[in-house]
Enzyme design. Structure first.
Site, PDB file in Angstrom:
ATOM      1  N   GLU A   1    -107.431  72.468  -3.061  1.00 41.88           N
ATOM      2  CA  GLU A   1    -107.859  72.611  -4.564  1.00 41.88           C
ATOM      3  C   GLU A   1    -107.477  73.675  -5.197  1.00 41.88           C
ATOM      4  O   GLU A   1    -107.175  74.943  -4.534  1.00 41.88           O
ATOM      5  CB  GLU A   1    -109.387  72.348  -4.911  1.00 41.88           C
ATOM      6  CG  GLU A   1    -110.102  71.304  -4.440  1.00 41.88           C
ATOM      7  CD  GLU A   1    -111.320  71.315  -4.245  1.00 41.88           C
ATOM      8  OE1 GLU A   1    -112.345  70.303  -4.131  1.00 41.88           O
ATOM      9  OE2 GLU A   1    -112.106  72.344  -3.792  1.00 41.88           O
TER      10      GLU A   1
ATOM     11  N   GLU B   1    -112.518  61.338  -7.323  1.00 40.30           N
ATOM     12  CA  GLU B   1    -113.025  61.363  -5.965  1.00 40.30           C
ATOM     13  C   GLU B   1    -114.540  61.302  -5.823  1.00 40.30           C
ATOM     14  O   GLU B   1    -115.257  61.870  -6.827  1.00 40.30           O
ATOM     15  CB  GLU B   1    -112.466  62.503  -5.183  1.00 40.30           C
ATOM     16  CG  GLU B   1    -110.853  62.249  -4.779  1.00 40.30           C
ATOM     17  CD  GLU B   1    -110.346  63.412  -3.990  1.00 40.30           C
ATOM     18  OE1 GLU B   1    -111.019  64.241  -3.719  1.00 40.30           O
ATOM     19  OE2 GLU B   1    -109.306  63.084  -3.525  1.00 40.30           O
TER      20      GLU B   1
END
Length: 546
Positions: free
Chosen positions: A256, A454
Site C-alpha cells: 500500500e 477489497e
C-alpha cells in the site's frame, strides 16, 4: 539555523450481475475411489496437463485421483458488465523456491473458481522470491507456470508486483522477506529502513527517503523497481493484455501507498483502534529532506511540540500533537510538517506510477496502486492514524483527493479495502470504515478512476458479503464509463467448504448480475456439471493428494 525536528509521535505498540460469457463446463472423470458413479468419465479430452499435474511439474496426470476435464481450453472471458470478482491466491502460491506450490489443489481450485463465474485471480509476485539470488537475477518460472494454468482455465490474472515483505518475521509460518542481498545492505546502512522517533527500525519496505540514491549495490530503489518491472514485462509479453490484464505496483508496506506507522499485521486486525501510529521519518535520509525543505521555506525551528513524548496507550486528547484543542497538527509548523510528510509519500507514488506507465504503455494492461483503509479515529478532528500513515486527511483537509489526482494523471486504477466492514461492528465510536470508504470512493469518483475494492478481513459470513455488495454500490453502476471490480482476499481451504462455497458463489452472482448460476449441479443433455458438493469433494481430495 536550529536543527529541525518532527512532531512527537506516540511510540509504536509492542512488536511482541451480468450475463456471463460461457464459462468452461467442468466435468469429472471417475477414479477407483470415486464416491459416486455420476463422476464417470464423459470425455477423453483433457483440460490440460496442469489441471491435475504431478508435484514434480512434469505435466502428466498420475492415476488414482480425479481429473478435471472439459470440452476445450477456453479463451479468457470478455470484460463483463456488472462488478467482476477476482480472488487473491494464497501468498505462497509460488513457493520461496520459485515453483508453484500444491499444484493439484491449485488446479482444482482454479477450475472451481472459473465455474463459479469468477473473472480472474490476483497473485503477488514477490521481490524476495523472484530476485532472491542477486541483483538483476530474476526467476519467473513459477509465476509463468501459474499464468499458464490460469489461461487454461479461462481466468484473467492481476499481477501484484510486491516489493514488501510478508509475515511478521522468521518465526511466522509464512514468511517472505525482502531479497537477502537487499537485507544485507539494510544491515550495513540501517537508515535504509523506516525509523521512528525511538530509533526502532522497520524492514517491511525500503525507506522512501532514499528512493533515488544508489544504495542497493550501485542502483537506487527506483532503479531496482524499474528493472524488476521491465523484466516482468519482457518475460510475460505473450500474456500481457489478454491474460495479465492489470499490474498493481507495490508502493509500501503491505503493498500500500503508506508509511509503516503501525506494523502491517496489526493494521490487519479490526480491533486495532487504539493504534495512533508513529511518524516514520527519523532515518538520516528523511531527516535531510525535512531540513532541506525547512531551509527553502525559511522554517527556523521545530515548533513547540517537538520535545514532548506521547504514550502509545494514552487517550487521543492526552497527546500534545493530535488533541482537538491546541493540538500541534493545526499550527503553522504542524501544517508545514504534515505537508512535507504526506508530500514525500505522494512523490514516491508518482515516481512508481511514472515508471510503470512508461514500461507498460502499449501493452494493453492497466496499472494500479493500493491505498490503505486507515479508518481508526476517523471521527476526530486530527485523524491521527491517517496522519502517521502519510495521509494528510483531517477535519479541515481532504487527504485522498491529491492521491486520486496523481493516479488519474497516469490513468492508474485505485485499489482500496474496507468494503466488508460496518461501523456498527467496530467497538470504537471514533472509527468509521464506512466513512473512510465513502471518502476514498468519492475521490476516485471525482477523478474518474477505475476502482478495485477489497475486503479487509478474510471471512465468508452473510453479513460481511452483504456489506461488500452494499459498499460496491457506491461506485458500481455509474454511467461515467469508469469500471469497478472486487478482489476477494484471499483463497484458502475454508472457501471450498460446503456452506462457504454456497455463500461465495451466490455472492459472485449478485456482484456480477449473472443470469445463470454456474456453480450448481445442472443436468443437461445427460451430462453432469459442477455442483457445490462436487467442489468440496474435488478440492479436498486434491489437497489430500498434494
Amino acid at each position: 539555523m536550529a536543527a529541525i525536528t518532527v512532531p512527537p509521535p506516540p511510540p509504536p505498540a509492542s512488536t511482541s450481475p451480468r450475463l456471463l460469457s460461457r464459462a468452461p463446463r467442468i466435468r469429472f472423470a471417475a477414479c477407483s475411489s470415486s464416491p459416486s458413479s455420476r463422476f464417470r468419465q464423459i470425455s477423453s479430452r483433457r483440460l490440460s496437463s496442469s489441471s491435475w499435474p504431478s508435484s514434480s511439474g512434469a505435466g502428466s496426470s498420475r492415476g488414482g485421483g480425479g481429473e478435471i476435464l472439459h470440452v476445450s481450453p477456453p479463451p479468457p472471458p470478455a470484460a463483463p458488465p456488472g462488478a467482476p470478482v477476482y480472488v487473491t491466491l494464497p501468498a505462497d502460491a509460488v513457493a520461496p523456491g520459485g515453483r508453484v506450490a500444491r499444484r493439484r489443489a491449485l488446479g482444482a481450485s482454479l477450475a472451481a473458481l472459473a465455474a463459479a463465474g469468477v473473472a480472474g485471480v490476483a497473485v503477488e509476485l514477490w521481490w524476495g522470491v523472484v530476485e532472491s539470488q542477486g541483483p538483476g537475477e530474476y526467476d519467473w518460472a513459477g509465476y509463468l507456470d501459474l499464468a499458464a494454468m490460469a489461461r487454461r482455465h479461462g481466468l484473467r490474472v492481476r499481477a501484484i508486483l510486491a516489493f514488501h515483505q510478508y509475515g511478521a518475521g522468521p518465526h511466522d509460518p509464512l514468511w517472505i522477506p525482502l531479497p537477502q542481498w537487499v537485507l544485507e545492505e539494510m544491515d550495513k546502512v540501517p537508515d535504509l529502513s523506516y525509523t521512528n522517533r525511538y530509533q526502532q527500525r522497520n524492514k517491511e519496505y525500503i525507506s522512501l527517503g532514499c528512493d533515488i540514491l544508489p544504495v542497493l549495490k550501485g542502483r537506487s530503489p527506483m532503479q531496482a523497481y524499474s528493472d524488476f518491472m521491465r523484466s516482468f514485462r519482457d518475460t510475460f509479453k505473450d500474456y500481457l493484455g489478454a491474460i495479465v490484464t492489470e499490474v498493481q505496483v507495490g508502493m509500501g508496506p503491505g503493498g500500500e501507498l503508506r508509511y509503516p506507522s503501525c506494523q502491517t499485521e496489526k493494521l490487519d486486525q479490526p480491533g486495532s483502534s487504539s493504534e495512533l501510529g508513529a511518524f516514520q521519518c527519523y532515518d538520516k535520509f528523511m531527516q535531510a529532506s525535512l531540513n532541506a525543505h525547512a531551509q527553502i521555506l525559511g522554517i527556523q525551528e521545530g515548533g513547540n511540540g517537538s520535545s514532548t513524548g506521547t504514550d502509545c496507550q494514552q487517550k487521543l486528547e492526552e497527546t500534545s500533537f493530535f488533541c482537538t484543542d491546541g493540538g500541534h497538527w493545526d499550527t503553522p509548523y504542524g501544517r508545514f510538517f504534515l505537508e512535507w510528510y504526506s508530500g514525500m509519500l505522494l512523490l514516491h507514488g508518482e515516481r512508481l506510477c511514472m515508471i510503470a506507465d512508461a514500461i507498460f504503455s502499449d501493452t494493453g494492461v492497466t496499472i494500479s496502486g493500493k491505498v490503505a483503509g486507515i479508518h481508526w479515529h476517523y471521527y476526530t478532528c486530527s485523524h491521527p492514524s491517517e496522519l502517521t500513515a502519510g495521509y494528510y486527511n483531517t477535519l479541515l483537509r481532504d487527504g485522498y483527493l491529491p492521491i486520486a489526482q496523481m493516479f488519474a494523471k497516469y490513468k492508474a486504477a485505485l485499489c482500496c479495502g474496507c468494503f466488508d466492514l460496518r461501523d456498527a461492528e467496530i467497538t470504537n465510536s471514533e472509527s468509521s470504515p464506512e466513512g473512510t470508504l465513502r471518502q476514498l470512493a468519492g475521490a476516485a469518483n471525482m477523478c474518474n478512476l477505475p476502482l478495485n475494492g477489497e475486503n479487509s478481513v478474510t471471512r465468508l459470513d452473510d453479513a460481511s458479503l452483504n456489506q461488500v455488495i452494499r459498499s460496491s454500490r457506491l461506485y458500481s453502476g455509474r454511467t461515467s464509463g469508469t469500471s469497478f471490480s472486487f478482489n476477494y482476499v484471499r483463497m484458502n481451504k475454508s472457501l471450498f467448504e460446503f456452506h462457504n462455497w454456497n455463500r461465495f458463489t451466490k455472492f459472485v452472482r449478485q456482484m456480477s448480475d449473472a443470469r445463470t448460476f454456474l456453480a450448481r449441479l445442472d443436468v443437461r443433455r445427460g451430462q453432469h456439471y459442477l455442483s457445490s458438493m462436487t467442489v468440496v469433494w474435488v478440492v479436498s481430495r486434491a489437497c489430500a493428494c498434494t
